[in-house]
Design a protein around this motif. Structure first.
Motif, PDB file in Angstrom:
ATOM      1  N   TYR A 298     -12.434  14.769   1.088  1.00 56.78           N
ATOM      2  CA  TYR A 298     -12.165  13.535   0.322  1.00 56.78           C
ATOM      3  C   TYR A 298     -12.771  12.310   1.003  1.00 56.78           C
ATOM      4  O   TYR A 298     -13.472  11.510   0.367  1.00 56.78           O
ATOM      5  N   ASN A 299     -12.502  12.153   2.297  1.00 58.18           N
ATOM      6  CA  ASN A 299     -12.986  10.965   3.010  1.00 58.18           C
ATOM      7  C   ASN A 299     -14.505  10.873   2.988  1.00 58.18           C
ATOM      8  O   ASN A 299     -15.071   9.779   2.894  1.00 58.18           O
ATOM      9  N   ASP A 300     -15.174  12.039   3.063  1.00 58.20           N
ATOM     10  CA  ASP A 300     -16.634  12.027   2.999  1.00 58.20           C
ATOM     11  C   ASP A 300     -17.123  11.573   1.619  1.00 58.20           C
ATOM     12  O   ASP A 300     -18.091  10.808   1.513  1.00 58.20           O
ATOM     13  N   ARG A 301     -16.423  12.026   0.579  1.00 58.55           N
ATOM     14  CA  ARG A 301     -16.858  11.698  -0.790  1.00 58.55           C
ATOM     15  C   ARG A 301     -16.677  10.213  -1.116  1.00 58.55           C
ATOM     16  O   ARG A 301     -17.462   9.640  -1.869  1.00 58.55           O
ATOM     17  N   VAL A 302     -15.607   9.600  -0.589  1.00 61.77           N
ATOM     18  CA  VAL A 302     -15.335   8.194  -0.927  1.00 61.77           C
ATOM     19  C   VAL A 302     -15.787   7.243   0.174  1.00 61.77           C
ATOM     20  O   VAL A 302     -15.551   6.037   0.088  1.00 61.77           O
ATOM     21  N   SER A 303     -16.428   7.791   1.192  1.00 68.08           N
ATOM     22  CA  SER A 303     -16.870   6.955   2.317  1.00 68.08           C
ATOM     23  C   SER A 303     -17.732   5.799   1.818  1.00 68.08           C
ATOM     24  O   SER A 303     -18.650   5.981   1.018  1.00 68.08           O
ATOM     25  N   GLY A 304     -17.405   4.616   2.284  1.00 70.19           N
ATOM     26  CA  GLY A 304     -18.172   3.440   1.881  1.00 70.19           C
ATOM     27  C   GLY A 304     -17.639   2.735   0.665  1.00 70.19           C
ATOM     28  O   GLY A 304     -18.074   1.617   0.358  1.00 70.19           O
ATOM     29  N   ARG A 305     -16.671   3.349  -0.038  1.00 70.88           N
ATOM     30  CA  ARG A 305     -16.130   2.648  -1.211  1.00 70.88           C
ATOM     31  C   ARG A 305     -14.625   2.837  -1.398  1.00 70.88           C
ATOM     32  O   ARG A 305     -14.035   2.189  -2.262  1.00 70.88           O
ATOM     33  N   GLY A 306     -14.007   3.724  -0.618  1.00 75.36           N
ATOM     34  CA  GLY A 306     -12.586   3.952  -0.823  1.00 75.36           C
ATOM     35  C   GLY A 306     -11.823   4.091   0.473  1.00 75.36           C
ATOM     36  O   GLY A 306     -12.303   4.711   1.428  1.00 75.36           O
ATOM     37  N   VAL A 307     -10.616   3.487   0.531  1.00 78.52           N
ATOM     38  CA  VAL A 307      -9.762   3.575   1.710  1.00 78.52           C
ATOM     39  C   VAL A 307      -8.338   3.902   1.254  1.00 78.52           C
ATOM     40  O   VAL A 307      -7.802   3.258   0.348  1.00 78.52           O
ATOM     41  N   VAL A 308      -7.742   4.929   1.889  1.00 77.54           N
ATOM     42  CA  VAL A 308      -6.324   5.225   1.699  1.00 77.54           C
ATOM     43  C   VAL A 308      -5.636   4.857   3.000  1.00 77.54           C
ATOM     44  O   VAL A 308      -5.891   5.451   4.046  1.00 77.54           O
ATOM     45  N   HIS A 309      -4.774   3.839   2.934  1.00 80.93           N
ATOM     46  CA  HIS A 309      -4.205   3.209   4.132  1.00 80.93           C
ATOM     47  C   HIS A 309      -2.695   3.410   4.160  1.00 80.93           C
ATOM     48  O   HIS A 309      -2.005   3.195   3.156  1.00 80.93           O
ATOM     49  N   GLY A 310      -2.176   3.825   5.318  1.00 76.84           N
ATOM     50  CA  GLY A 310      -0.751   4.116   5.420  1.00 76.84           C
ATOM     51  C   GLY A 310       0.085   3.008   6.004  1.00 76.84           C
ATOM     52  O   GLY A 310       1.278   3.185   6.243  1.00 76.84           O
ATOM     53  N   GLY A 311      -0.481   1.841   6.236  1.00 76.08           N
ATOM     54  CA  GLY A 311       0.270   0.739   6.837  1.00 76.08           C
ATOM     55  C   GLY A 311       0.503  -0.416   5.882  1.00 76.08           C
ATOM     56  O   GLY A 311       0.097  -0.388   4.719  1.00 76.08           O
ATOM     57  N   TRP A 312       1.141  -1.443   6.404  1.00 76.06           N
ATOM     58  CA  TRP A 312       1.442  -2.644   5.619  1.00 76.06           C
ATOM     59  C   TRP A 312       0.171  -3.472   5.447  1.00 76.06           C
ATOM     60  O   TRP A 312      -0.681  -3.519   6.330  1.00 76.06           O
ATOM     61  N   VAL A 313       0.033  -4.109   4.303  1.00 78.97           N
ATOM     62  CA  VAL A 313      -1.103  -5.010   4.057  1.00 78.97           C
ATOM     63  C   VAL A 313      -0.586  -6.319   3.457  1.00 78.97           C
ATOM     64  O   VAL A 313       0.529  -6.385   2.929  1.00 78.97           O
ATOM     65  N   GLN A 314      -1.416  -7.356   3.549  1.00 80.85           N
ATOM     66  CA  GLN A 314      -1.066  -8.681   3.010  1.00 80.85           C
ATOM     67  C   GLN A 314      -1.372  -8.696   1.510  1.00 80.85           C
ATOM     68  O   GLN A 314      -2.438  -9.127   1.087  1.00 80.85           O
ATOM     69  N   GLN A 315      -0.413  -8.259   0.728  1.00 82.09           N
ATOM     70  CA  GLN A 315      -0.667  -8.060  -0.697  1.00 82.09           C
ATOM     71  C   GLN A 315      -1.101  -9.342  -1.404  1.00 82.09           C
ATOM     72  O   GLN A 315      -2.077  -9.338  -2.162  1.00 82.09           O
ATOM     73  N   GLN A 316      -0.384 -10.419  -1.198  1.00 84.37           N
ATOM     74  CA  GLN A 316      -0.693 -11.656  -1.920  1.00 84.37           C
ATOM     75  C   GLN A 316      -2.088 -12.162  -1.568  1.00 84.37           C
ATOM     76  O   GLN A 316      -2.831 -12.615  -2.443  1.00 84.37           O
ATOM     77  N   GLN A 317      -2.465 -12.049  -0.283  1.00 85.51           N
ATOM     78  CA  GLN A 317      -3.791 -12.506   0.135  1.00 85.51           C
ATOM     79  C   GLN A 317      -4.889 -11.590  -0.417  1.00 85.51           C
ATOM     80  O   GLN A 317      -5.963 -12.058  -0.803  1.00 85.51           O
ATOM     81  N   ILE A 318      -4.621 -10.285  -0.455  1.00 84.51           N
ATOM     82  CA  ILE A 318      -5.610  -9.352  -1.006  1.00 84.51           C
ATOM     83  C   ILE A 318      -5.826  -9.628  -2.489  1.00 84.51           C
ATOM     84  O   ILE A 318      -6.957  -9.648  -2.985  1.00 84.51           O
ATOM     85  N   LEU A 319      -4.736  -9.879  -3.214  1.00 82.11           N
ATOM     86  CA  LEU A 319      -4.853 -10.145  -4.652  1.00 82.11           C
ATOM     87  C   LEU A 319      -5.643 -11.417  -4.938  1.00 82.11           C
ATOM     88  O   LEU A 319      -6.220 -11.569  -6.017  1.00 82.11           O
ATOM     89  N   ALA A 320      -5.653 -12.325  -3.984  1.00 83.46           N
ATOM     90  CA  ALA A 320      -6.375 -13.589  -4.184  1.00 83.46           C
ATOM     91  C   ALA A 320      -7.868 -13.461  -3.879  1.00 83.46           C
ATOM     92  O   ALA A 320      -8.629 -14.388  -4.157  1.00 83.46           O
TER      93      ALA A 320
END
Length: 441
Positions: free
Chosen positions: A303-325
């Motif tokens: 999977y990681n090889d196929r989506v490399s360069g365009r896709g990330v599956v992340h297991g931690g917290w992210v700044q949702q409001q800032q990402i949406l902006a």
């Protein structure tokens, strides 16, 4: 007491970051107007919330000790330390803080105490001459469908029941404390308060606010979403800002399904493949399933090889409001928790709705069926979400030429324009303060 009185308020939210943070957002808005806040919370939460306190001279974090329960892991203080099925036991620990909370209220003698899950607060507050306000971070539509079994049946207004989870219609909820169910706790919290406050807008949920007021015969105060101004918030982490900057404007899919409900491994794998199928760049932020140290170990082979360069599956917290902006964002796949709902509606990203819990299902119904600002992902009868179902929902909103996309984009833009209009949020906070002051004799 005059109407311009500086208010002293104690905040006592449920021991979950999904409750702490909205309570702190409201605290910041009130402190901005010069009002003093005492915020009760466990030690561990204090450390994590300190950076979000924008007015430390007016907002005082007051640590309380969470009594240990043998059925919970050592050092448990918040829902972040446990699984969803252990929340009922944590509520026992919260209830056992009652003597400490009573002592704090007796010492501070605030004008108001705002709370949600601690249904015993009004009993303490009334004895001390303090006004109690049940401040609910869930949307009004969720509260409006609570059938209060502890109230006379005649007090219940008529309302539609289509597409409403069963727990809203009868007291089938699990025990949430010693000898009390989640619904009973909610009903007591709402019916015993001097007033009910809801984080919503009358322009969007006015009919549901009125139903809550009629059901519980209480004044309903509305705060707006009380989200922080992004200009006053920490900037997006450089790592994510640089990653997003690689892609065209409006092209990235962002998936964030909250922290309460954790997907099992097969469902997470299916959603990951569905994102791959869209052909769009994507960021999926989800908690790893129980028993998995990392997400990488459960993703499909290659999977990681196929989506490399365009896709990330992340297991931690992210700044949702800032990402949406970020201008690269084009689609937000959300679990429709109330904070995510308001952040999504305030963003320019198209909305794909994938609720996980009952209140989130009601929010999704509001957004898809009434406001028509997003598209729900179709589930199979057993609740399973297929890769095709996710991919199709995303494509429906991302295809600007489709009829569905045209409708939801137009309605979303209209709603967003209202939410971000100058003074709109400030007026809600000003009116909320006036409504509080009106409760003081």
């Amino acid at each position: 007491m005059g109407r311009e009185k500086e208010l002293r308020i104690v905040m006592f939210p449920w021991f979950a970051f999904g409750h702490f943070i909205p309570y702190l957002h409201l605290s910041n808005k009130l402190a901005e107007k010069g009002h003093k806040i005492t915020f009760l919370l466990p030690d561990k939460a204090k450390l994590q919330l300190d950076p979000l306190n924008l007015h430390p001279s007016l907002i005082n974090f007051h640590s309380i000790t969470v009594p240990h329960l043998e059925t919970l892991p050592p050092a448990t203080q918040t829902t972040a330390d446990i699984s969803l099925d252990q929340h009922g036991d944590l509520s026992i620990s919260m209830d056992r803080t009652r003597p400490d909370v009573e002592s704090i209220l007796s010492t501070h003698k605030p004008d108001f105490v705002l709370y949600d899950m601690a249904h015993w607060i009004p009993d303490i507050a009334s004895k001390l001459g303090i006004k109690s306000v049940s401040y609910n971070i869930v949307c009004a539509i969720s509260l409006s469908f609570v059938r209060p079994s502890l109230l006379p049946k005649a007090a219940e207004p008529e309302r539609p029941v289509n597409n409403v989870p069963g727990w809203c219609l009868k007291d089938s909820s699990p025990y949430f404390g010693e000898g009390i169910t989640l619904l009973e706790r909610s009903v007591i919290s709402l019916s015993s308060a001097d007033a009910i406050a809801i984080r919503t807008f009358r322009e969007i949920e006015g009919v549901y606010c009125d139903r809550v007021a009629a059901t519980f015969n209480k004044p309903v105060l509305v705060t707006g979403h009380a989200l922080p101004d992004l200009q006053l918030s920490p900037p997006l982490e450089t790592h994510w800002a640089e990653w997003l900057a690689r892609y065209d404007p409006g092209s990235v899919i962002f998936v964030c399904l909250g922290s309460q409900h954790v997907l099992d491994a097969p469902q997470l794998q299916e959603l990951a493949i569905g994102l791959e199928m869209t052909g769009h760049p994507f960021l999926m932020a989800v908690k790893p399933p129980v028993g998995c140290a990392t997400l990488e170990e459960l993703l499909p082979e290659g999977y990681n090889d196929r989506v490399s360069g365009r896709g990330v599956v992340h297991g931690g917290w992210v700044q949702q409001q800032q990402i949406l902006a970020h201008p690269s964002l084009g689609c937000f796949v959300t679990h429709c928790g109330s904070s995510s709902m308001w952040e999504g509606l305030s963003s320019e990203s198209q909305l794909v709705l994938l609720p996980q819990l009952p209140d989130q299902t009601l929010n999704a119904n509001l957004m898809a069926d009434e406001l028509k600002v997003g598209v729900k992902v179709e589930r199979q009868q057993n609740g399973w979400v297929s890769k095709q179902g996710l991919c199709e929902a995303i494509n429906r909103v991302m295809d600007q030429d489709s009829d569905v996309s045209h409708v939801v984009r137009k309605n979303h833009a209209k709603c967003r324009s209202m939410l971000i209009s100058p003074g709109f949020i400030t007026d809600y906070i000003d009116n909320f303060i006036k409504d509080l002051q009106a409760l003081i004799p």
